[in-house]
Design a protein around this motif. Structure first.
Motif, PDB file in Angstrom:
ATOM      1  N   SER A 325       0.818  -1.227   0.000  1.00  8.27           N
ATOM      2  CA  SER A 325       0.000   0.000   0.000  1.00  8.27           C
ATOM      3  C   SER A 325       0.847   1.269   0.000  1.00  8.27           C
ATOM      4  CB  SER A 325      -0.947   0.012   1.209  1.00  8.27           C
ATOM      5  OG  SER A 325      -0.199  -0.018   2.415  1.00  8.27           O
ATOM      6  N   CYS A 326       2.143   1.141   0.335  1.00 11.22           N
ATOM      7  CA  CYS A 326       3.021   2.320   0.319  1.00 11.22           C
ATOM      8  C   CYS A 326       3.572   2.604  -1.078  1.00 11.22           C
ATOM      9  CB  CYS A 326       4.198   2.118   1.281  1.00 11.22           C
ATOM     10  SG  CYS A 326       3.682   2.005   3.014  1.00 11.22           S
ATOM     11  N   SER A 327       3.371   1.674  -2.005  1.00  8.70           N
ATOM     12  CA  SER A 327       3.904   1.832  -3.357  1.00  8.70           C
ATOM     13  C   SER A 327       3.149   2.923  -4.113  1.00  8.70           C
ATOM     14  CB  SER A 327       3.792   0.510  -4.123  1.00  8.70           C
ATOM     15  OG  SER A 327       4.093   0.707  -5.495  1.00  8.70           O
ATOM     16  N   LEU A 328       3.889   3.660  -4.953  1.00 12.45           N
ATOM     17  CA  LEU A 328       3.250   4.675  -5.802  1.00 12.45           C
ATOM     18  C   LEU A 328       2.381   4.018  -6.871  1.00 12.45           C
ATOM     19  CD1 LEU A 328       6.292   7.116  -6.230  1.00 12.45           C
ATOM     20  CD2 LEU A 328       4.215   7.521  -4.904  1.00 12.45           C
ATOM     21  N   ASN A 332      -5.433   1.061  -5.355  1.00 10.60           N
ATOM     22  CA  ASN A 332      -6.429   1.180  -4.292  1.00 10.60           C
ATOM     23  C   ASN A 332      -7.812   1.145  -4.938  1.00 10.60           C
ATOM     24  OD1 ASN A 332      -8.245   2.149  -2.323  1.00 10.60           O
ATOM     25  ND2 ASN A 332      -6.646   3.400  -1.349  1.00 10.60           N
ATOM     26  N   PRO A 333      -8.662   0.176  -4.542  1.00 11.28           N
ATOM     27  CA  PRO A 333      -9.985   0.078  -5.176  1.00 11.28           C
ATOM     28  C   PRO A 333     -10.870   1.297  -4.930  1.00 11.28           C
ATOM     29  CG  PRO A 333      -9.830  -1.395  -3.272  1.00 11.28           C
ATOM     30  CD  PRO A 333      -8.452  -0.858  -3.511  1.00 11.28           C
ATOM     31  N   TYR A 334     -10.529   2.118  -3.934  1.00  4.49           N
ATOM     32  CA  TYR A 334     -11.381   3.254  -3.576  1.00  4.49           C
ATOM     33  C   TYR A 334     -10.850   4.600  -4.073  1.00  4.49           C
ATOM     34  CZ  TYR A 334     -13.085  -0.353  -0.422  1.00  4.49           C
ATOM     35  OH  TYR A 334     -13.577  -1.535   0.097  1.00  4.49           O
ATOM     36  N   GLN A 335      -9.583   4.609  -4.441  1.00  5.40           N
ATOM     37  CA  GLN A 335      -8.994   5.901  -4.836  1.00  5.40           C
ATOM     38  C   GLN A 335      -7.832   5.676  -5.785  1.00  5.40           C
ATOM     39  OE1 GLN A 335      -8.044   8.516  -1.530  1.00  5.40           O
ATOM     40  NE2 GLN A 335      -6.339   9.414  -2.651  1.00  5.40           N
ATOM     41  N   PRO A 336      -7.781   6.377  -6.919  1.00  7.71           N
ATOM     42  CA  PRO A 336      -6.675   6.195  -7.864  1.00  7.71           C
ATOM     43  C   PRO A 336      -5.353   6.698  -7.285  1.00  7.71           C
ATOM     44  CG  PRO A 336      -8.067   8.043  -8.542  1.00  7.71           C
ATOM     45  CD  PRO A 336      -8.767   7.374  -7.400  1.00  7.71           C
ATOM     46  N   ASN A 337      -4.255   6.038  -7.643  1.00  4.96           N
ATOM     47  CA  ASN A 337      -2.951   6.507  -7.179  1.00  4.96           C
ATOM     48  C   ASN A 337      -2.521   7.747  -7.971  1.00  4.96           C
ATOM     49  OD1 ASN A 337      -1.772   5.659  -9.669  1.00  4.96           O
ATOM     50  ND2 ASN A 337      -1.434   3.587  -8.872  1.00  4.96           N
ATOM     51  N   GLU A 338      -1.365   8.293  -7.622  1.00  5.95           N
ATOM     52  CA  GLU A 338      -0.938   9.550  -8.235  1.00  5.95           C
ATOM     53  C   GLU A 338      -0.705   9.404  -9.738  1.00  5.95           C
ATOM     54  OE1 GLU A 338       2.271  11.532  -6.245  1.00  5.95           O
ATOM     55  OE2 GLU A 338       1.268  11.533  -4.300  1.00  5.95           O
ATOM     56  N   TYR A 339      -0.201   8.253 -10.137  1.00  3.09           N
ATOM     57  CA  TYR A 339      -0.003   8.028 -11.576  1.00  3.09           C
ATOM     58  C   TYR A 339      -1.325   8.146 -12.320  1.00  3.09           C
ATOM     59  CZ  TYR A 339       4.891   6.489 -11.296  1.00  3.09           C
ATOM     60  OH  TYR A 339       6.258   6.452 -11.123  1.00  3.09           O
ATOM     61  N   LEU A 340      -2.352   7.500 -11.791  1.00  6.85           N
ATOM     62  CA  LEU A 340      -3.655   7.516 -12.455  1.00  6.85           C
ATOM     63  C   LEU A 340      -4.300   8.896 -12.389  1.00  6.85           C
ATOM     64  CD1 LEU A 340      -5.190   4.053 -11.430  1.00  6.85           C
ATOM     65  CD2 LEU A 340      -4.424   4.786 -13.691  1.00  6.85           C
ATOM     66  N   LYS A 341      -4.126   9.580 -11.264  1.00  8.68           N
ATOM     67  CA  LYS A 341      -4.705  10.921 -11.139  1.00  8.68           C
ATOM     68  C   LYS A 341      -4.127  11.862 -12.209  1.00  8.68           C
ATOM     69  CE  LYS A 341      -5.858  10.984  -6.184  1.00  8.68           C
ATOM     70  NZ  LYS A 341      -5.466  11.527  -4.857  1.00  8.68           N
ATOM     71  N   ASP A 511       2.760  19.369  -5.760  1.00  7.93           N
ATOM     72  CA  ASP A 511       2.330  20.771  -5.723  1.00  7.93           C
ATOM     73  C   ASP A 511       0.826  20.895  -5.929  1.00  7.93           C
ATOM     74  OD1 ASP A 511       4.965  21.318  -5.412  1.00  7.93           O
ATOM     75  OD2 ASP A 511       5.252  22.328  -7.342  1.00  7.93           O
ATOM     76  N   PHE A 512       0.192  19.824  -6.413  1.00  6.28           N
ATOM     77  CA  PHE A 512      -1.241  19.873  -6.730  1.00  6.28           C
ATOM     78  C   PHE A 512      -2.034  18.840  -5.937  1.00  6.28           C
ATOM     79  CE2 PHE A 512       1.066  21.566 -10.289  1.00  6.28           C
ATOM     80  CZ  PHE A 512       0.321  22.664 -10.662  1.00  6.28           C
ATOM     81  N   LYS A 513      -1.398  18.265  -4.904  1.00  6.31           N
ATOM     82  CA  LYS A 513      -2.060  17.200  -4.133  1.00  6.31           C
ATOM     83  C   LYS A 513      -3.382  17.648  -3.550  1.00  6.31           C
ATOM     84  CE  LYS A 513       0.729  13.386  -2.401  1.00  6.31           C
ATOM     85  NZ  LYS A 513       1.535  12.841  -1.302  1.00  6.31           N
ATOM     86  N   THR A 514      -3.420  18.885  -3.059  1.00  8.10           N
ATOM     87  CA  THR A 514      -4.647  19.376  -2.422  1.00  8.10           C
ATOM     88  C   THR A 514      -5.534  20.137  -3.411  1.00  8.10           C
ATOM     89  OG1 THR A 514      -3.491  21.388  -1.699  1.00  8.10           O
ATOM     90  CG2 THR A 514      -3.514  19.524  -0.177  1.00  8.10           C
TER      91      THR A 514
END
Length: 563
Positions: A325-328, A332-341, A511-514
């Motif tokens: 779960s710490c991998s980039l 996650n079935p409930y939330q896309p990771n940063e790559y997907l976002k 820089d755009f996480k939030t």
């Protein structure tokens, strides 16, 4: 010192190489200037400076013996909404042939403002101030601002005249031509003043260029008032005659077979009233008209240009085991990771500009089946003959299906994929039309290992119809990646060769996480329209289908540009 007869060009760029930013033209006039001369009136000239560094940008011509000068010079500046651009205008009385800044020059007053203030008001009138804030009598300076539209263009005009009235006793007239645009409110704006042709009743004036916005506010039917004068060194020019024209009339020259087919009688209203057999005071002839269009991003898109989107994903071991779960790369079935976002945010915008909605999806830095050799350029659908996926959702599914089948490895080499895309884009570039442009989105969790090769690849790619967006995923130190983004200077290859165009935009995802995904997309895609226009403009390639706004002409409409 320059005199009014030496002004031949209506606009001089003050900003170096052209870039796709908003450009603004400034025109200057003065009223009630102080009279510093004993025997004559002042010979004024205006100097424009950028206040923050005191740099002298440019200057107008000198107008002889005139306390109410209307200058023909046009200042062209880049306008940035996000910056405070402080300007200073200084008016001098010029003596003889001395340049501005000598002790012989009389300072007639100055004015400070920002470019934003001028743009907001369109017409700014301010008093001129002497040193220590003292008013220069009732002197004022007026600055008109006009935006040069993205899909605006400019026209090059050549005029001559024949059989002009002779206003001089011992010699022939010294004619010059002034063109004024008549605004909607009835006011007149000087567009261009030609040079003076000495001792000649059949003058041939130098060709000059003027933007369509300046000439006629991009309305072909707007009236233009044209005046012909006999120049007088004391500023008391003798009126020869006038005529009215429109840009639509002028364009007949390009459709008529006969030379000198567009001409106007130069009329003196007083002579027409008094003289029964009065015909004219000469004729003015338009001998040549060259129309140059400046195309916008939307001109190319609406003309049929397709934006092909490719994503390249970092599958190096530094991302962490996708099962953890710490991998980039953790799914996650409930939330896309940063790559997907990042992929979805950018891809959803790009997909609107690609009619077949098929996108190339590549990976690098992993061991791949069947032999599990390291690859820095593989299709994540594992089809080497067709790396395209159906829509953004197809890319997402290919990414999720790919993860269990590969081994994350390294190093982080991105030059092979850049070279691959540049080769594909080069094939499209050889078509010689504006049918396709490429965007490569690279998603990586660290600084690239092959920095020298990457710089070389980007320099090569800058000659092709390609833009590169790099999004840094995770919390790594991406300082060294900023070198690839030419914003802080020109990117060069290891041998020192500069990029032809700045085609790379780098941002850290954190820089755009939030922020919303739209904020990331807006940031990374902001420069793409300009890059598209810059590429096709450099190649002198017009949009494929020309509408009214893209350089064609709809005879049912007088407007050249839609507002």
């Amino acid at each position: 010192m320059n005199d009014v007869q030496e002004v031949t060009s209506p606009a001089t760029s003050l900003t170096g190489p052209a870039t796709c930013v908003t450009k603004v033209e400034l025109r200057v006039s003065c009223k009630a200037l102080l009279d510093r001369d004993t025997l004559n009136k002042s010979d004024p000239c205006v100097v424009l400076m950028v206040q923050n560094n005191g740099q002298w940008l440019d200057r107008t011509e000198v107008i002889k013996s005139n306390l109410h000068p209307v200058f023909g010079k046009v200042f062209c500046l880049d306008y940035y909404f996000e910056e405070v651009q402080k300007l200073r205008f200084e008016v001098y009385d010029i003596h003889g042939t001395h340049s501005i800044g000598t002790r012989d020059d009389d300072f007639l007053g100055g004015m400070e403002c920002t470019l934003g203030q001028i743009v907001a008001q369109k017409k700014m009138v301010k008093p001129l101030l002497l040193k220590y804030g003292k008013y220069a009598g009732k002197s004022t300076i007026t600055v008109h601002a006009e935006e040069i539209s993205g899909n605006n263009g400019y026209v090059e005009l050549s005029f001559c005249a024949k059989k002009l009235d002779d206003k001089d006793l011992f010699s022939k007239s010294d004619p010059f031509l002034e063109i004024f645009r008549i605004n909607d409110d009835g006011t007149e704006q000087l567009v261009h003043r030609t040079e003076v042709i000495k001792n000649n009743l059949n003058p041939v004036w130098e060709p000059f260029k003027v933007s369509l916005m300046s000439l006629c506010s991009c309305n072909e039917e707007r009236k233009l008032k044209c005046l012909v004068w006999d120049y007088d060194s004391r500023g008391k020019h003798d009126f020869i005659g006038e005529f009215f024209a429109t840009f639509r009339e002028m364009q007949k020259i390009s459709t008529e077979e006969e030379e000198e087919s567009v001409l106007w009688d130069c009329m003196n209203p007083k002579y027409k009233q008094k003289k029964r057999n009065y015909k004219n005071s000469g004729v003015v002839i338009l001998t040549d008209l060259k129309l140059h269009r400046v195309y916008s991003f939307l001109d190319y898109i609406m003309g049929g240009c397709q934006i092909h989107f490719t994503v390249a994903i970092d599958f190096t071991a530094s991302n962490g085991d996708p099962r953890n779960s710490c991998s980039l790369h953790y799914i996650n079935p409930y939330q896309p990771n940063e790559y997907l976002k990042a992929l979805i945010a950018v891809g959803e915008i790009c997909q609107d500009y690609d009619s077949d909605k098929r996108f190339s999806a590549l990976g690098f830095g992993a061991r791949i089946p069947p032999n599990y050799e390291v690859s820095h350029d593989f299709a994540i659908n594992f089809n080497p003959d067709d790396d395209e996926c159906e829509g953004i959702q197809g890319v997402v599914e290919a990414y999720q299906n790919c993860l269990p089948k590969i081994q994350l490895y390294g190093p982080t080499n991105v030059s092979p994929i850049i070279n691959r895309l540049a080769k594909v884009a080069a094939g499209d570039g050889n078509i010689k039309d504006a049918s396709r442009y490429h965007i490569l989105l690279i998603l990586t969790d660290g600084v690239v290992t092959d920095m020298a090769d990457t710089r070389e690849a980007i320099v090569r790619a800058s000659y092709q119809p390609l833009s590169i967006i790099i999004v840094g995923v995770g919390n790594a130190d991406f300082t060294d990646m900023q070198i690839l983004d030419g914003d802080d200077g020109v990117l060069r290859s290891p041998k020192g060769e500069p990029v032809l165009r700045d085609i790379v935009q780098f941002v850290p995802f954190r820089d755009f996480k939030t922020a919303s995904p739209a904020a990331l997309a807006k940031c990374v895609l902001a420069e793409v329209p300009g890059q598209v226009v810059e590429y096709f403009s450099h190649k002198a390639i017009p949009p494929m289908i020309l509408g009214v706004g893209a350089g064609g002409h709809d005879p049912s409409s007088p407007s050249l540009v839609e507002h």
